[in-house]
Design an enzyme around this catalytic site. Structure first.
Site: not given
Length: 460
Positions: A48, A50, A207, A209, A211-212
């Site tokens: 998120c 980099r 989302g 993925g 992260y979700a």
């Protein structure tokens, strides 16, 4: 091993540029490794905040060419100019590559220092590159060492033990906002000291993925049981089947948005919920709404914050609100990273003379095989011949032991040149850094035409 890295992170450039660079990451990586150029392999780490490429060049002379090729390819797939890409990506070489990746994997370089998700992202970056056939042995060793370093730092320090992450800080802020009827700017100045409850909240998660997945786990942990999930790719059903929640589609999404008190964007699909869409759906009876946009390419337009009753939290908000770790913890973690960097460099140096060791073994065994061939020609494949061969091979093994040990010691100390010079002076050997596996195969003795006596117990 000739590695370098191209690094763009939240500490140096804006997140919009990071998002643009990351947009074509998969295609750029595949093209770089498929083409006949100076790039031998690479691993891409895109998170998120980099975008980093870890690249192995074909040789030390090819580093500049590999960097130019990488920048041109990234430019083509991101839509940014070559000048812009070159300026955004810092180049690291030598131990700086190792030290940086180790620090990243432990969370020392994260917006939320000590965040727990980054170690998993590093592991997944390696796994993805391996699945696509983009890695090389040195890159695999580097990323495996980074994962081990993250584990060691987590076990030996307090860094990350509070379980802080971008998601957790964002949800802490959301809980505080929803507890306060009239939030002020001061609410965002410092993160809450404890995880806030979100019981009674109605959340829509964008989302499916990794992260979700982390966001879903955090929402459930905080008591939020009314969670709906939307994915423009149609994967919401699969996501909720294993994690819980209600899957949404384009028809059911508007109703969920109308009644939600929390929206969490982890998609970055390129589709955005606009201010006009939210304004049309929200009514006077709609609850106070907190929008958390954690996607680099944004799941919501920034001006949703202008709507009455709507608060917007972004990655920048989270970064500013993230609590600082204690200085002693950071010092301890940094020391462990430095120690791991030194050990990794020594381990890689020790490999730098493998080709020389193979060359010496191949030379010595070649001489041995020639002499054994003369013995067999004169005496045939008799028991006496086998005894002679056993004795000669044991002698050669003992003679090679000390030169092999010295090679490892000198290489680890960074003095490979002395060993190579000695090989040249004593044996006239000038080994090249050829493929070690091929060299070992070439050096292996041929299958004997008669049985050799079994090896005896050796005391040497």
């Amino acid at each position: 091993m000739v590695l370098f890295s191209l690094v763009a992170s939240h500490t140096d450039i804006d997140l919009e540029t990071v998002a643009r660079l990351s947009a074509g990451a998969a295609a750029a990586s595949a093209e770089l490794c498929a083409a006949n150029n100076a790039v031998a392999g690479l691993i891409t780490l895109a998170t998120c905040n980099r975008y980093e490429l870890y690249v192995q060049a074909n040789s030390s002379d090819a580093v500049d060419a590999a960097r130019r090729t990488a920048i041109e390819t990234i430019s083509r797939h991101s839509g940014l100019s070559i000048v812009h890409v070159s300026g955004a990506l810092a180049t690291l070489q030598g131990d700086a590559v190792v030290r940086h990746l180790f620090a990243v994997s432990t969370g020392l370089e994260s917006a939320v220092v000590g965040e727990r998700e980054i170690a998993g992202q590093v592991r997944r970056a390696l796994g993805t590159a391996q699945d696509l056939g983009l890695t090389t042995p040195p890159l695999v060793r580097l990323f495996q060492a980074a994962a081990k370093t993250a584990k060691d730092v987590g076990a030996q320090t307090a860094l990350g033990r509070r379980g802080m992450s971008v998601v957790s800080v964002a949800l802490d802020l959301a809980a505080e906002l929803q507890d306060a009827p009239s939030p002020s700017a001061g609410v965002l100045a410092n993160a809450p000291s404890a995880s806030g409850s979100l019981a009674g909240s109605s959340a829509v998660l964008f989302g499916t993925g990794a992260y979700a997945g982390a966001a879903m786990a955090q929402l459930l942990e905080r008591g939020c049981t009314d969670i709906s999930v939307y994915s423009s790719s149609g994967r919401a059903e699969t996501f909720t089947a294993s994690r819980g929640g209600t899957a949404l589609d384009s028809q059911s999404l508007p109703h969920a948005l109308m009644h939600a008190s929390l929206l969490v964007g982890c998609s970055g699909s390129g589709e955005q919920i606009s201010t006009a869409e939210l304004a049309q759906l929200r009514t006077a009876d709609s609850p106070q709404l907190t929008v958390i946009d954690l996607a680099l390419s944004h799941d919501f337009t920034p001006d949703v914050a202008d709507l009455p009753g709507v608060d917007l939290l972004t990655l920048e908000t989270v970064r500013q609100a993230a609590p600082a770790e204690q200085e002693s913890t950071l010092t301890q973690a940094s020391a462990l990273v430095a120690e791991a960097t030194t050990k990794f460099a020594q381990a890689q140096n020790s490999r730098s003379l493998d080709h020389a060791i193979v060359a010496l073994r191949r030379h010595t065994l070649g001489v041995l095989d020639d002499e054994l061939a003369k013995v067999r020609k004169q005496h045939g494949c008799t028991a006496a011949t086998a005894e002679v061969e056993f004795a000669m091979r044991r002698m050669v093994k003992q003679l090679l032991h000390v030169p092999t040990v010295r090679a490892k010691e000198l290489a680890a100390a960074g003095d490979a040149e002395s060993y190579l010079a000695a090989l040249d002076a004593l044996y006239g050997l000038r080994p090249s850094a050829q493929d070690i596996g091929q060299a070992v195969e070439t050096a292996a003795p041929a299958q004997e035409s008669f049985p050799v006596l079994p090896l005896r117990e050796e005391t040497a």
